[in-house]
Design a protein around this motif. Structure first.
Motif, PDB file in Angstrom:
ATOM      1  N   GLU A  23      -8.843  -1.127   3.744  1.00  0.00           N
ATOM      2  CA  GLU A  23      -7.428  -1.310   4.086  1.00  0.00           C
ATOM      3  C   GLU A  23      -6.760  -2.432   3.282  1.00  0.00           C
ATOM      4  O   GLU A  23      -5.547  -2.621   3.386  1.00  0.00           O
ATOM      5  N   ASP A  24      -7.520  -3.160   2.495  1.00  0.00           N
ATOM      6  CA  ASP A  24      -6.931  -4.148   1.583  1.00  0.00           C
ATOM      7  C   ASP A  24      -6.438  -3.490   0.292  1.00  0.00           C
ATOM      8  O   ASP A  24      -5.806  -4.154  -0.542  1.00  0.00           O
ATOM      9  N   THR A  25      -6.717  -2.225   0.122  1.00  0.00           N
ATOM     10  CA  THR A  25      -6.278  -1.511  -1.076  1.00  0.00           C
ATOM     11  C   THR A  25      -4.753  -1.494  -1.156  1.00  0.00           C
ATOM     12  O   THR A  25      -4.072  -1.089  -0.213  1.00  0.00           O
TER      13      THR A  25
ATOM     14  N   ALA B  58       0.850  -1.182   0.000  1.00  0.00           N
ATOM     15  CA  ALA B  58       0.000   0.000   0.000  1.00  0.00           C
ATOM     16  C   ALA B  58       0.889   1.237   0.000  1.00  0.00           C
ATOM     17  O   ALA B  58       2.045   1.180   0.415  1.00  0.00           O
ATOM     18  N   PRO B  59       0.366   2.365  -0.450  1.00  0.00           N
ATOM     19  CA  PRO B  59       1.176   3.596  -0.478  1.00  0.00           C
ATOM     20  C   PRO B  59       1.738   3.929   0.893  1.00  0.00           C
ATOM     21  O   PRO B  59       1.023   3.931   1.895  1.00  0.00           O
TER      22      PRO B  59
ATOM     23  N   THR C 220      -8.320  -1.987  -5.499  1.00  0.00           N
ATOM     24  CA  THR C 220      -8.831  -0.817  -4.802  1.00  0.00           C
ATOM     25  C   THR C 220     -10.202  -1.147  -4.217  1.00  0.00           C
ATOM     26  O   THR C 220     -11.093  -1.590  -4.948  1.00  0.00           O
ATOM     27  N   VAL C 221     -10.339  -0.930  -2.912  1.00  0.00           N
ATOM     28  CA  VAL C 221     -11.593  -1.212  -2.227  1.00  0.00           C
ATOM     29  C   VAL C 221     -12.163   0.114  -1.734  1.00  0.00           C
ATOM     30  O   VAL C 221     -11.540   0.792  -0.914  1.00  0.00           O
TER      31      VAL C 221
END
Length: 122
Positions: free
Chosen positions: A88-90, A40-41, A119-120
């Motif tokens: 938060e799975d993004t 994640a970023p 992306t979620v």
């Protein structure tokens, strides 16, 4: 040398499902440990799920009960079924292959795919 190619990913609403697939070539697939990492970023890349050549698996605590990894040695593929997705799975999800299970456990597999965005939305 092993080539790893992912497919799947995309945009989904929270609570939805996605399935990622990965194909590996260049080595006897059944001997490889396979798995999925994500980044994640602003965060470090982390192991999401891994599956050994003898089908034993490991999961990050954050995805246990929601994600399922499986492999098809006849098709040289590994899949990650992701259910009950959360914002938060993004992340960018990477398929990886390794000749060593221990390398997976320390996030250092031998071969990486190019990554696919998941992306979620909330």
């Amino acid at each position: 040398q092993v080539q790893v190619v992912e497919s799947g990913g995309g945009l989904v609403q929270a609570g939805g499902s996605l399935r990622l697939s990965c194909a590996a070539s260049g080595r006897i697939f059944s001997t490889l440990a396979m798995g999925w990492f994500r980044q994640a970023p602003g965060k470090q890349r982390e192991l999401v799920a891994g599956i050994r050549s003898l089908d034993s698996t490991t999961y990050a605590d954050s995805v246990k009960g929601r994600f399922t990894i499986s492999r098809d040695n006849a098709k040289n593929t590994v899949s990650l079924q992701m259910n009950s997705l959360k914002p938060e799975d993004t992340a960018v999800y990477y398929c990886a292959a390794s000749t060593s299970w221990n390398k997976f456990l320390v996030s250092s597999p031998d071969y990486w795919g190019q990554g696919t965005q998941v992306t979620v939305s909330s």
